[in-house]
Motif scaffolding. Sequence first.
Motif, PDB file in Angstrom:
ATOM      1  N   ALA A  23     -13.349  -8.770   5.599  1.00  0.00           N
ATOM      2  CA  ALA A  23     -13.903  -8.190   6.826  1.00  0.00           C
ATOM      3  C   ALA A  23     -13.055  -7.019   7.292  1.00  0.00           C
ATOM      4  N   ARG A  24     -11.743  -7.183   7.238  1.00  0.00           N
ATOM      5  CA  ARG A  24     -10.845  -6.106   7.657  1.00  0.00           C
ATOM      6  C   ARG A  24     -10.982  -4.915   6.720  1.00  0.00           C
ATOM      7  N   THR A  25     -11.059  -5.175   5.430  1.00  0.00           N
ATOM      8  CA  THR A  25     -11.216  -4.097   4.451  1.00  0.00           C
ATOM      9  C   THR A  25     -12.527  -3.366   4.665  1.00  0.00           C
ATOM     10  N   ALA A  26     -13.614  -4.117   4.836  1.00  0.00           N
ATOM     11  CA  ALA A  26     -14.922  -3.494   5.049  1.00  0.00           C
ATOM     12  C   ALA A  26     -14.910  -2.644   6.312  1.00  0.00           C
ATOM     13  N   ALA A  27     -14.301  -3.153   7.366  1.00  0.00           N
ATOM     14  CA  ALA A  27     -14.250  -2.397   8.620  1.00  0.00           C
ATOM     15  C   ALA A  27     -13.431  -1.122   8.452  1.00  0.00           C
ATOM     16  N   THR A  28     -12.311  -1.219   7.737  1.00  0.00           N
ATOM     17  CA  THR A  28     -11.463  -0.046   7.516  1.00  0.00           C
ATOM     18  C   THR A  28     -12.204   1.018   6.730  1.00  0.00           C
ATOM     19  N   VAL A  29     -12.869   0.602   5.664  1.00  0.00           N
ATOM     20  CA  VAL A  29     -13.627   1.551   4.844  1.00  0.00           C
ATOM     21  C   VAL A  29     -14.736   2.187   5.670  1.00  0.00           C
ATOM     22  N   GLY A  33     -14.198   7.295   7.683  1.00  0.00           N
ATOM     23  CA  GLY A  33     -14.805   8.608   7.813  1.00  0.00           C
ATOM     24  C   GLY A  33     -14.807   9.140   9.239  1.00  0.00           C
ATOM     25  N   ARG A  34     -14.593   8.243  10.207  1.00  0.00           N
ATOM     26  CA  ARG A  34     -14.654   8.649  11.622  1.00  0.00           C
ATOM     27  C   ARG A  34     -13.353   8.442  12.384  1.00  0.00           C
ATOM     28  N   ASP A  35     -12.418   7.736  11.777  1.00  0.00           N
ATOM     29  CA  ASP A  35     -11.215   7.358  12.509  1.00  0.00           C
ATOM     30  C   ASP A  35      -9.989   7.687  11.657  1.00  0.00           C
ATOM     31  N   ALA A  36      -9.142   8.569  12.164  1.00  0.00           N
ATOM     32  CA  ALA A  36      -7.972   9.019  11.400  1.00  0.00           C
ATOM     33  C   ALA A  36      -7.015   7.866  11.107  1.00  0.00           C
ATOM     34  N   ARG A  37      -6.865   6.943  12.042  1.00  0.00           N
ATOM     35  CA  ARG A  37      -5.965   5.812  11.818  1.00  0.00           C
ATOM     36  C   ARG A  37      -6.487   4.930  10.685  1.00  0.00           C
ATOM     37  N   ALA A  38      -7.770   4.631  10.707  1.00  0.00           N
ATOM     38  CA  ALA A  38      -8.371   3.818   9.641  1.00  0.00           C
ATOM     39  C   ALA A  38      -8.283   4.547   8.302  1.00  0.00           C
ATOM     40  N   ALA A  39      -8.514   5.850   8.323  1.00  0.00           N
ATOM     41  CA  ALA A  39      -8.416   6.636   7.090  1.00  0.00           C
ATOM     42  C   ALA A  39      -7.003   6.583   6.532  1.00  0.00           C
TER      43      ALA A  39
END
Length: 112
Positions: A23-29, A33-39
């Motif tokens: 779930a965390r991986t899917a959310a990060t991916v 594209g929209r969040d610099a921290r997640a990227a």
Amino acid sequence: MTSVTAAKPSPPRPSAIARPIRARTAATVELAGRDARAAGMLERDTSRRLAALRAAIEQGRRDGSITSTRDAGAPARFVNATIGGMRVSSQGGADRATLEAIAEVVMDALTH
């Protein structure tokens, strides 16, 4: 005096551990594209995974178990992408035999 021994807790099942990670991986991916921290998180995770795969491929070359002559980065990216595809296949219901057949193709690619 009676002593009471507490039962040892059983270790968590792999599926109980894997669900939050997926779930965390899917959310990060999804957010990358929209969040610099997640990227950044995704980029660091991918870089670490690729470095580990490159090191394993280079070690395999030294011990003779991997015969591919390509730059270690290319097969590392191939294995990484295949693992991602296997995760999706597994979540979609692929059985063990199917996943093992995919892994065999990867090994063939690394040794031919």
